[in-house]
Design a protein around this motif. Structure first.
Motif, mmCIF file in Angstrom:
data_model
loop_
_atom_site.group_PDB
_atom_site.id
_atom_site.type_symbol
_atom_site.label_atom_id
_atom_site.label_comp_id
_atom_site.label_asym_id
_atom_site.label_seq_id
_atom_site.Cartn_x
_atom_site.Cartn_y
_atom_site.Cartn_z
ATOM 1 N N TYR A 403 11.708 -7.462 3.700
ATOM 2 C CA TYR A 403 12.007 -5.780 3.807
ATOM 3 C C TYR A 403 11.980 -5.782 6.043
ATOM 4 C CZ TYR A 403 13.676 -5.157 0.029
ATOM 5 O OH TYR A 403 14.879 -5.243 -1.166
ATOM 6 N N LEU A 404 10.162 -6.096 6.347
ATOM 7 C CA LEU A 404 9.208 -6.053 7.197
ATOM 8 C C LEU A 404 9.868 -6.688 8.623
ATOM 9 C CD1 LEU A 404 5.618 -5.486 6.405
ATOM 10 C CD2 LEU A 404 6.941 -3.954 7.161
ATOM 11 N N SER A 405 10.726 -7.551 8.079
ATOM 12 C CA SER A 405 10.680 -9.283 9.231
ATOM 13 C C SER A 405 12.605 -8.596 10.212
ATOM 14 C CB SER A 405 11.485 -10.809 8.828
ATOM 15 O OG SER A 405 12.158 -10.338 7.708
ATOM 16 N N TYR A 406 13.381 -7.712 9.748
ATOM 17 C CA TYR A 406 14.098 -7.117 10.524
ATOM 18 C C TYR A 406 13.803 -6.272 11.029
ATOM 19 C CZ TYR A 406 16.400 -8.528 5.698
ATOM 20 O OH TYR A 406 17.354 -9.383 4.733
ATOM 21 N N ASN A 438 -0.590 -8.125 21.295
ATOM 22 C CA ASN A 438 0.621 -6.769 21.535
ATOM 23 C C ASN A 438 1.447 -6.781 20.354
ATOM 24 O OD1 ASN A 438 -0.403 -6.710 24.312
ATOM 25 N ND2 ASN A 438 1.176 -7.751 25.580
ATOM 26 N N GLY A 439 1.842 -7.683 20.009
ATOM 27 C CA GLY A 439 2.545 -8.080 18.723
ATOM 28 C C GLY A 439 1.582 -7.966 17.909
ATOM 29 N N VAL A 440 0.914 -8.252 17.208
ATOM 30 C CA VAL A 440 -0.644 -7.850 16.337
ATOM 31 C C VAL A 440 -1.398 -6.167 16.901
ATOM 32 C CG1 VAL A 440 -2.592 -8.280 15.771
ATOM 33 C CG2 VAL A 440 -1.253 -10.126 16.510
ATOM 34 N N TYR A 441 -1.415 -5.514 17.836
ATOM 35 C CA TYR A 441 -2.266 -4.685 18.336
ATOM 36 C C TYR A 441 -1.117 -3.498 17.282
ATOM 37 C CZ TYR A 441 -6.010 -5.806 20.240
ATOM 38 O OH TYR A 441 -7.202 -6.689 20.500
ATOM 39 N N ALA A 442 0.311 -3.606 18.461
ATOM 40 C CA ALA A 442 1.392 -2.464 17.894
ATOM 41 C C ALA A 442 1.940 -2.903 16.243
ATOM 42 C CB ALA A 442 2.138 -2.795 18.988
ATOM 43 N N PHE A 443 2.096 -4.278 16.167
ATOM 44 C CA PHE A 443 2.866 -3.289 15.053
ATOM 45 C C PHE A 443 2.092 -4.473 13.699
ATOM 46 C CE2 PHE A 443 5.848 -4.479 18.233
ATOM 47 C CZ PHE A 443 6.348 -2.851 18.548
#
Length: 538
Positions: A403-406, A438-443
């Protein structure tokens, strides 16, 4: 014979002794014993008590001893010790300084109406107006190849060989202080830190000390530095003056010496600048609070590492634990470490991040039951099998990640493409690391949700390492304080507040799912289990 003491209690005891000892040392720094009998020969009286007319003169020179000449750049004729001021002047640069040379400032405090060299009671200090640093590498658009418009001299320095050579930078601030209080020192209890700044002369039977002049080196920040090139003929200099209390002067001297010692041990100018910011950008009361916060942060960091390692060392089953969350946490910490390394972040942040990355790699090995067998120089990796309970947990974990990957993958890819088009970077490696972090921090906090989902499905949180988790939670709130004190990338600062939300959700789940003692805990033990043994009749 002696009561058994746990290792944690011992560490906490040593920590409390360290805090008390530090408080005692700090008290000894800020408190100076005054002369108890002012009229005796044992006292050293202040020159400023006679209210002399003073003048402040500042010269520049190519050498600290003024050999080769000097040039007057500023004179404050009606100098009042208790009056604060700030002056902005332009300083002409000699040819040698423009060719990657050095320039010194000679600060004199002397009698008004005469030159410093004619006044036997003058005091002076010498400080550098330049320092050497590596030039900042240029950032370019990776799509078009265009960079920011640069001057011809800066374009010449953009080659790799030039970027590896330190160049002279201009310190645009000069901060001066003079102790304004009429303090009488005891000759037998004269502090060593003040002694090197003190000049004394004999007036009859009395000993008189001249004004305590101090140049605040801690106020010289990296953000205020300006690169010098051969076409620069003059640069601005802000001269700031304020009176200072004796206790604060002594504290500042010790902090200045500490920063200098760190640089001698290999800390760079940027690392030292982070520490300077803690002292300069905060007042003394907030600084004292920062010390206690930092001390407790260190204690909780150690206890969290200790309990986390202890938990995973005894962990035999992954029932109730999200293996993908463990894998993601390992990936995240490594990416964050590489990003902090690329941004040349302070060692105060970089070293703990590096240690955390190594621990997360070890936890992945435990979570996936990986065994490494070496056959010569070739490693072979063997993965353990899952039992039925672990397969059930793995099913919930996979469902949550699906579900998260979507949501997660389109956001990360879109952010990376946007940054590639509109943001400038030093290299392709820098873009990759920045996009990942940025992906790690934001999401990244979304990857903590599979564990929350597993907790929801199992209706239990007993399988989590709560001791280590609570220590980390305390550190999360402490990080909120440090986010405003220590210089760090904005995304790293926002991540500190993001973790607070996840912590509160975990607390809610702990309240929602009370401990069931019939469940197997993290060590494979059920508290309501009957002890195994032979049955017998009463």
């Amino acid at each position: 014979m002696f009561p058994k003491t746990s290792f944690t209690s011992l560490i906490v005891g040593v920590f409390l002794l360290y805090v008390l000892h530090t408080c005692w040392v700090m008290y000894g720094i800020v408190y100076t014993k005054p002369c108890e009998k002012p009229k005796t020969d044992n006292c050293i009286s202040p020159y400023l008590a006679g209210k002399p007319r003073l003048q402040l003169s500042i010269y520049t020179a190519l050498r600290p001893n003024a050999d080769g000449g000097h040039s007057l750049i500023h004179r404050e004729e009606e100098f009042d010790v208790n009056t604060r001021f700030e002056r902005l002047i332009n300083v002409s640069l000699p040819k040698k300084t423009r060719k990657n040379g050095t320039l010194y400032a000679m600060v004199f405090l002397h009698q008004a109406g005469v030159t410093p060299w004619q006044d036997p009671h003058q005091v002076h200090l010498v400080t550098q107006l330049t320092t050497y640093m590596l030039p900042k590498p240029p950032e370019i658009s990776l799509i078009t190849g265009q960079d920011d418009p640069q001057k011809p001299e800066q374009q010449k320095q953009s080659s790799d060989s030039e970027l590896d050579r330190p160049v002279s930078h201009w310190r645009s601030r000069l901060t001066l202080n003079v102790v304004s209080e009429n303090f009488q020192f005891d000759r037998e209890a004269l502090p060593g830190d003040v002694h090197r700044y003190m000049r004394v002369y004999q007036n009859g039977k009395k000993m008189i000390y001249l004004p305590l002049l101090f140049v605040d080196e801690l106020s010289n920040r990296v953000k205020d530095l300006m690169e010098i090139n051969s076409s620069t003929t003059e640069l601005p200099l802000t001269i700031s003056y304020d009176s200072i209390a004796l206790g604060k002067l002594r504290f500042w001297i010790h902090m200045q010496d500490a920063v200098y010692s760190l640089q001698q041990f290999g800390f760079t100018e940027k690392d030292a600048d982070e520490i300077k910011g803690i002292f300069v950008d905060t007042n003394l009361y907030f600084l004292a609070l920062t010390f206690f916060v930092a001390a407790f942060h260190l204690l909780f960091d150690f206890l969290a590492f200790k309990n986390d390692i202890s938990f995973w060392k005894h962990k035999k089953s992954m029932v109730g634990m999200s293996s993908k969350a463990v894998l993601w946490r390992c990936f995240s910490t490594i990416v964050i470490f590489l990003y902090l390394l690329d941004e040349q972040t302070s060692l105060l942040v970089l070293i703990p991040a590096g240690i955390g990355s190594l621990i997360e790699v070890w936890k992945v090995k435990k979570a996936f039951k990986i065994h490494v067998i070496w056959r010569g120089l070739t490693p072979t990796f063997l993965f353990g099998k899952l039992d039925e309970s672990e397969k059930r947990t793995e099913h919930y974990d996979t469902l949550a990640m699906k579900y998260l990957s979507y949501l997660l993958y389109p956001l990360c890819v879109g952010g990376a493409v946007y940054a590639l088009v509109f943001v400038k970077y030093k290299s392709w490696y820098s873009w990759i690391i920045n996009s990942l972090v940025n992906g790690v921090y934001a999401f990244g906090f979304l990857f903590m949700l599979p564990q929350l989902f597993v907790n929801y499905k199992l209706k239990s949180v007993a399988h989590l390492p709560w001791k280590a988790f609570m220590y980390k939670a305390f550190n999360t709130f402490i990080d909120d304080v440090f986010a405003f004190i220590i210089t760090m990338p904005t995304s790293h600062r926002l991540a500190c507040f993001r973790d607070d939300v996840v912590f509160l959700v975990y607390l809610y789940q702990r309240w929602l799912y009370p401990v069931d003692k019939t469940r197997v805990n993290e060590y494979g033990v059920s508290y309501d289990e009957k002890p195994k043994g032979k049955s017998h009749k009463d």
